[in-house]
Scaffold this motif. Structure first.
Motif, PDB file in Angstrom:
ATOM      1  N   GLU A 182       0.816  -1.217   0.000  1.00  0.00           N
ATOM      2  CA  GLU A 182       0.000   0.000   0.000  1.00  0.00           C
ATOM      3  C   GLU A 182       0.846   1.262   0.000  1.00  0.00           C
ATOM      4  OE1 GLU A 182      -2.473  -0.495   3.393  1.00  0.00           O
ATOM      5  OE2 GLU A 182      -3.916  -1.793   2.367  1.00  0.00           O
ATOM      6  N   SER A 183       2.107   1.152   0.377  1.00  0.00           N
ATOM      7  CA  SER A 183       2.967   2.343   0.399  1.00  0.00           C
ATOM      8  C   SER A 183       3.215   2.889  -1.000  1.00  0.00           C
ATOM      9  CB  SER A 183       4.312   2.003   1.062  1.00  0.00           C
ATOM     10  OG  SER A 183       5.100   1.179   0.205  1.00  0.00           O
ATOM     11  N   GLY A 184       3.104   2.024  -2.012  1.00  0.00           N
ATOM     12  CA  GLY A 184       3.312   2.480  -3.380  1.00  0.00           C
ATOM     13  C   GLY A 184       4.762   2.664  -3.764  1.00  0.00           C
ATOM     14  N   VAL A 185       5.683   2.257  -2.913  1.00  0.00           N
ATOM     15  CA  VAL A 185       7.102   2.457  -3.209  1.00  0.00           C
ATOM     16  C   VAL A 185       7.548   1.605  -4.392  1.00  0.00           C
ATOM     17  CG1 VAL A 185       9.436   2.154  -2.293  1.00  0.00           C
ATOM     18  CG2 VAL A 185       7.647   3.144  -0.852  1.00  0.00           C
ATOM     19  N   LEU A 186       7.040   0.377  -4.470  1.00  0.00           N
ATOM     20  CA  LEU A 186       7.451  -0.531  -5.531  1.00  0.00           C
ATOM     21  C   LEU A 186       6.391  -0.607  -6.629  1.00  0.00           C
ATOM     22  CD1 LEU A 186       8.888  -3.514  -3.452  1.00  0.00           C
ATOM     23  CD2 LEU A 186      10.153  -1.660  -4.544  1.00  0.00           C
ATOM     24  N   ASP A 187       6.847  -0.493  -7.867  1.00  0.00           N
ATOM     25  CA  ASP A 187       5.959  -0.680  -9.003  1.00  0.00           C
ATOM     26  C   ASP A 187       5.966  -2.133  -9.479  1.00  0.00           C
ATOM     27  OD1 ASP A 187       5.220   2.034  -9.173  1.00  0.00           O
ATOM     28  OD2 ASP A 187       7.081   2.486 -10.242  1.00  0.00           O
ATOM     29  N   VAL A 188       7.072  -2.839  -9.243  1.00  0.00           N
ATOM     30  CA  VAL A 188       7.258  -4.190  -9.748  1.00  0.00           C
ATOM     31  C   VAL A 188       7.838  -5.054  -8.643  1.00  0.00           C
ATOM     32  CG1 VAL A 188       8.465  -5.640 -11.431  1.00  0.00           C
ATOM     33  CG2 VAL A 188       7.642  -3.390 -12.104  1.00  0.00           C
ATOM     34  N   LEU A 189       7.373  -6.308  -8.542  1.00  0.00           N
ATOM     35  CA  LEU A 189       7.939  -7.283  -7.615  1.00  0.00           C
ATOM     36  C   LEU A 189       8.502  -8.440  -8.419  1.00  0.00           C
ATOM     37  CD1 LEU A 189       5.220  -7.456  -4.799  1.00  0.00           C
ATOM     38  CD2 LEU A 189       7.470  -6.388  -4.666  1.00  0.00           C
TER      39      LEU A 189
END
Length: 269
Positions: free
Chosen positions: A237-244
């Protein structure tokens, strides 16, 4: 003005519901070849059941994903089953076999035959069964293997996990035990989680103790998972990562994500 009819079918004792009155395919066709690989497992003999239910703050897919890789066990489960499924020969608990079906998938797990069980585990296993000792010990390997288990025939096998898309997981063990996991979405960030731990009925007080001890060990390890899942939800939910990125030990997770995407985008129905 009765309730809206739905379709119900049974596979190996498990009841499945389809919200269409006339589904586009039968349940047997939906399960497909995985049914043959699981055929013969004596689910019907394991009627002693312990059930756990929890509602926690995470997306339902995080719950399903948590049980489709096992490199986390050595870190997350240090207070419960940590050393049972990895050792120096397999430090990341890599699978003995991963099999991808059409919608579904399976994972055949590694066991640490050098694991030293606790005193309580030893008492439990001698009385009937211990989850940690059964997973990894020399004695555990001698347990009866129903048809279809341990497809690689490995001496280091510990369990087989089958995932029925979208939200049903079955862990199968030798020696008269299986677990089921179901994840029911409540909201985008909330899920109700149902677990059953199933055994052959005990015939002695010692066997009853062993089943209860194993069910409690399972409960404690699952609580460790739920804590990390809520933290993972916060991270997403933090939105820091666009891709995992997903590595090879997460092949089953990759497949599950593709199936969800295919259904959401209409490539599958």
């Amino acid at each position: 003005h009765g309730l809206t009819p739905v379709s119900v079918d049974v596979w190996d004792g498990f009841v499945f519901v389809h919200l269409d009155r006339e589904p586009p395919q039968t349940l047997a066709d939906y399960i497909g070849p995985m049914a043959a690989d699981m055929a013969g497992f004596p689910f019907h003999t394991m009627t002693k059941q312990y059930r756990y239910t929890s509602t926690f703050r995470a997306n339902w897919k995080l719950g399903v994903d948590a049980f489709q890789e096992f490199y986390h066990v050595g870190f997350i489960h240090q207070q419960s089953i940590g050393e049972t499924v990895h050792n120096a020969a397999n430090p990341n608990s890599s699978a003995l076999l991963i099999k991808i079906y059409d919608r579904h998938r399976m994972f055949s797990g590694y066991g640490n035959t050098g694991y030293q069980p606790s005193a309580v585990d030893m008492v439990s296993f001698k009385a009937g069964m211990s989850s940690t000792n059964l997973l990894s010990s020399e004695d555990g390997k001698k347990a009866i293997h129903p048809p279809g288990l341990n497809p690689t025939g490995s001496d280091t096998w510990s369990f087989d996990l089958n995932v029925v898309f979208p939200n049903f997981i079955v862990f199968r063990y030798a020696g008269g035990m299986y677990l089921t996991h179901q994840f029911w979405p409540v909201a985008v960030d909330k899920v109700t989680y149902e677990v059953t731990v199933n055994f052959v009925e005990p015939t002695t007080p010692g066997e009853l103790f062993s089943r209860q001890q194993t069910a409690i060990t399972a409960r404690d390890s699952l609580l460790e998972d739920l804590f990390t899942l809520e933290q993972t939800q916060k991270g997403l939910e933090s939105g820091v990562l666009d891709v995992l990125p997903l590595q090879d030990n997460e092949m089953t997770i990759r497949h599950g994500a593709k199936m969800v995407d295919d259904y959401v985008t209409g490539r599958r129905s």
